[in-house]
Scaffold this active site. Structure first.
Site, PDB file in Angstrom:
ATOM      1  N   CYS A  94      31.659 -13.326  24.765  1.00 30.41           N
ATOM      2  CA  CYS A  94      32.588 -14.440  24.578  1.00 30.41           C
ATOM      3  C   CYS A  94      32.221 -15.590  25.510  1.00 30.41           C
ATOM      4  CB  CYS A  94      34.006 -13.948  24.861  1.00 30.41           C
ATOM      5  SG  CYS A  94      35.268 -15.226  24.797  1.00 30.41           S
ATOM      6  N   CYS A 100      38.463 -16.818  31.438  1.00 33.54           N
ATOM      7  CA  CYS A 100      39.605 -16.155  30.806  1.00 33.54           C
ATOM      8  C   CYS A 100      39.907 -14.853  31.542  1.00 33.54           C
ATOM      9  CB  CYS A 100      39.315 -15.882  29.332  1.00 33.54           C
ATOM     10  SG  CYS A 100      40.627 -14.953  28.496  1.00 33.54           S
ATOM     11  N   CYS A 103      39.120 -10.335  29.699  1.00 26.67           N
ATOM     12  CA  CYS A 103      38.030  -9.346  29.606  1.00 26.67           C
ATOM     13  C   CYS A 103      37.159  -9.389  30.858  1.00 26.67           C
ATOM     14  CB  CYS A 103      37.167  -9.624  28.375  1.00 26.67           C
ATOM     15  SG  CYS A 103      38.058  -9.531  26.812  1.00 26.67           S
ATOM     16  N   CYS A 186      37.441 -16.767  21.098  1.00 31.09           N
ATOM     17  CA  CYS A 186      37.789 -15.415  21.554  1.00 31.09           C
ATOM     18  C   CYS A 186      37.265 -14.382  20.561  1.00 31.09           C
ATOM     19  CB  CYS A 186      39.297 -15.289  21.709  1.00 31.09           C
ATOM     20  SG  CYS A 186      39.872 -13.629  22.113  1.00 31.09           S
ATOM     21  N   GLN A 340      50.131   0.819  19.344  1.00 29.20           N
ATOM     22  CA  GLN A 340      48.806   0.673  19.935  1.00 29.20           C
ATOM     23  C   GLN A 340      48.049  -0.459  19.257  1.00 29.20           C
ATOM     24  OE1 GLN A 340      48.125   1.988  22.603  1.00 29.20           O
ATOM     25  NE2 GLN A 340      49.134   3.976  22.777  1.00 29.20           N
ATOM     26  N   TYR A 374      60.380   8.562  24.964  1.00 34.91           N
ATOM     27  CA  TYR A 374      59.839   7.216  24.721  1.00 34.91           C
ATOM     28  C   TYR A 374      59.128   7.220  23.368  1.00 34.91           C
ATOM     29  CZ  TYR A 374      60.437   7.053  29.820  1.00 34.91           C
ATOM     30  OH  TYR A 374      60.938   7.141  31.102  1.00 34.91           O
ATOM     31  N   GLU A 395      64.669   7.108  22.809  1.00 34.08           N
ATOM     32  CA  GLU A 395      64.098   5.765  22.958  1.00 34.08           C
ATOM     33  C   GLU A 395      65.233   4.791  23.268  1.00 34.08           C
ATOM     34  OE1 GLU A 395      62.180   2.456  23.214  1.00 34.08           O
ATOM     35  OE2 GLU A 395      60.950   4.211  22.740  1.00 34.08           O
ATOM     36  N   ASP A 445      55.446   9.538  26.583  1.00 37.69           N
ATOM     37  CA  ASP A 445      54.536   8.388  26.439  1.00 37.69           C
ATOM     38  C   ASP A 445      55.244   7.154  26.987  1.00 37.69           C
ATOM     39  OD1 ASP A 445      52.575   6.611  25.765  1.00 37.69           O
ATOM     40  OD2 ASP A 445      52.701   6.918  23.598  1.00 37.69           O
ATOM     41  N   CYS A 472      49.253   4.928  30.053  1.00 39.81           N
ATOM     42  CA  CYS A 472      48.380   3.759  29.984  1.00 39.81           C
ATOM     43  C   CYS A 472      48.105   3.198  31.372  1.00 39.81           C
ATOM     44  CB  CYS A 472      48.985   2.686  29.089  1.00 39.81           C
ATOM     45  SG  CYS A 472      50.611   2.109  29.636  1.00 39.81           S
TER      46      CYS A 472
END
Length: 515
Positions: A94, A100, A103, A186, A340, A374, A395, A445, A472
């Site tokens: 990119c 930016c 990334c 991008c 996701q 969750y 949830e 999760d 995550c």
């Protein structure tokens, strides 16, 4: 009485604001780490000293960096120049990579990215979770790479801001978090998204309403994050683009979610005009949703839904629904729902979760129960549901719970039920109401913040035989692992890369109750 030793002199005390540094490692947030030489009181060099965290730098580089903040044990700096590239550096995909913030690892070869991510996860589990590094290395499976490293995202958030000339722009946060930059090239989004962004920027600019700029943080005990007049700091905040499909049509479509400050009649009219212009100009745009956010934080999520227009420009709340695949199911979600963002890599994650739990059950048929903590809109718990006699999903988002029920009904999953509310309170109620069989398996999760202390305590009180924890954030996984290991043993540890070119890594850990 012994004389006090003279204070040790550190190179930090004499350094200038510009440093030349050799970067040798990577921090959990993607910044490069270098170290200043430390000297004793007689000038003798005594090896590595204060750590310098350099935004934009990568291991193997020699860089010039400007100090932006000094703390007791570390220095923070911004990259100015790369004097010597890393020996294994690859060309950036990119053209915005150097400014930016999206990334930071892009010029690192992808196999090296995976190695660094794996090492960061292991280091966090060992340092924060107090798990044995040798044991972790033995149970950790090789990371599952993302099938694609470009154009892989089904959702991206773009912020409104101003460029150096004062013009309204719509783009990504600048590296280091200060300001917004336009990113017309991008590489993360599929084709077609940039045309929608360009049209949205033009419409917002023509409205005459300003982009939002967060007010300065107030200090002291009397501060209140919501004490600012609506719209006094600007109107346009975010445009979120999602790709998916309608339930009855496999053709890919776009959904646009515009988040603004409360702007009264003029602001709502401007947002509607933006939506009508986008829907009129892009036939593959399925819906436009407008939400308002009063809080001055930087979340790209509304607190109140104002408008939902379907592809023909008519008001239709159901138009906000899109569908995305996971496993062999098609899940309905709202334009503002969590799901996701890397569709093909998420398939790897779902298959891995199924494999880990099915292997743990040893081929047992029915009779077991699954608590889906969750649960979101029901994924991936509903992929596991056929293996269990009963599933309960918990949830806090009522809208997601309604969609989870809808997805279960559509999939013929009659043994699934869902409840909305605070996770800790629901777990406490389950513990107090327990009269019959408990919960054999828990699928947890959580968001990046991990399990709240009361939630972790509630899980331990329920004493499920097996916990599959999908995380995550390796740092919060490590923190929670420190609490789990008193009663549970870690049996499997796997990782899936959902975010190429970033330091983020999704980890799946399987825990078994100790006998």
């Amino acid at each position: 009485m012994a004389l006090a030793k003279p204070p040790r002199r550190c190179y930090l005390a004499a350094m200038s604001e510009i440093l030349t540094l050799t970067v040798d490692s990577l921090a959990h947030d993607g910044r490069g780490i270098a170290r200043l030489p430390e000297t004793g009181h007689n000038g003798e060099v005594r090896g590595s000293g204060t750590a310098v965290f350099v935004s934009g730098a990568l291991p193997g580089q020699i860089v010039r960096a400007r100090v932006v903040r000094r703390k007791t044990r570390l220095v923070e700096a911004d990259l100015l120049d790369v004097l010597r590239p890393a020996p294994d550096a690859v060309p950036a995909l990119c053209p915005h990579q150097h400014i930016c913030g999206g990334c930071p690892l892009q010029i690192m070869p992808y196999p090296a990215q995976l190695r660094w991510k794996e090492d960061l996860a292991l280091a966090a589990l060992a340092r924060i979770g107090h798990l044995d590094r040798g044991m972790l290395a033995a149970v950790l499976e090789p990371p599952h790479p993302s099938p694609e490293q470009a154009a892989f995202r089904n959702k991206m958030e773009f912020a409104f801001g101003r460029d150096a000339g004062g013009n309204l722009i719509l783009g990504q946060r600048r590296r280091g978090g200060a300001g917004v930059i336009a990113v017309p090239d991008c590489v993360l989004l599929p084709a077609g998204a940039q045309d929608i962004l360009a049209a949205a920027r033009r419409s917002a600019e023509q409205s005459g309403l300003a982009p939002y700029a967060a007010p300065p943080a107030r200090r002291g005990p009397g501060r209140d994050k919501k004490t600012h007049a609506a719209g006094s700091h600007g109107f346009w905040r975010f445009l979120v683009l999602r790709s998916g499909r309608r339930e009855d049509d496999p053709a890919p479509r776009w959904w646009a979610l515009c988040v603004t400050s409360p702007g009264g009649a003029d602001g709502r009219a401007a947002a509607r005009a933006l939506g009508e212009e986008l829907l009129g100009g892009f036939p593959d745009l399925a819906a436009f949703v407008h939400e308002e956010r009063q809080s001055p934080d930087a979340l790209a999520a509304g607190e109140r839904r104002v408008l939902c227009l379907n592809g023909r420009g008519g008001e239709d709340p159901q138009a906000a629904l899109l569908h995305l695949p996971l496993g062999d199911c098609l899940f309905a979600l709202d334009a503002a729902s969590f799901f996701q963002v890397n569709t093909r890599a998420a398939q790897n994650l779902a298959r891995l979760a199924q494999d880990m739990l099915r292997q743990t059950r040893g081929g047992a048929e029915n009779g077991a129960s699954l608590l889906d903590l969750y649960c979101g809109v029901g994924a991936p718990g509903q992929l596991l549901a056929p293996d269990y006699d009963r599933l309960l999903g918990l949830e806090c988002d009522k809208r997601a719970v309604a969609l989870a029920r809808r997805n279960a009904e559509r999939g013929g999953l009659t043994r699934c039920r869902y409840e909305a509310g605070d996770a800790a309170a629901l777990l406490d109620r389950l513990r107090r109401e327990r009269r019959g069989p408990g919960w054999d398996t828990v699928l947890a999760d959580p968001p990046r913040a991990g399990l709240a202390p009361r939630v972790l305590d509630g899980l331990l009180a329920l004493r499920p035989q097996t916990i599959l924890y999908i995380s995550c954030n390796p740092a919060t996984l490590a923190r929670d692992a420190d609490g789990l290991q008193a009663r549970y043993s870690l049996e499997r540890l796997a990782a899936v890369d959902l975010f190429p070119h970033t330091p983020h890594l999704e980890c799946l850990s399987l825990w078994r109750l100790k006998s």
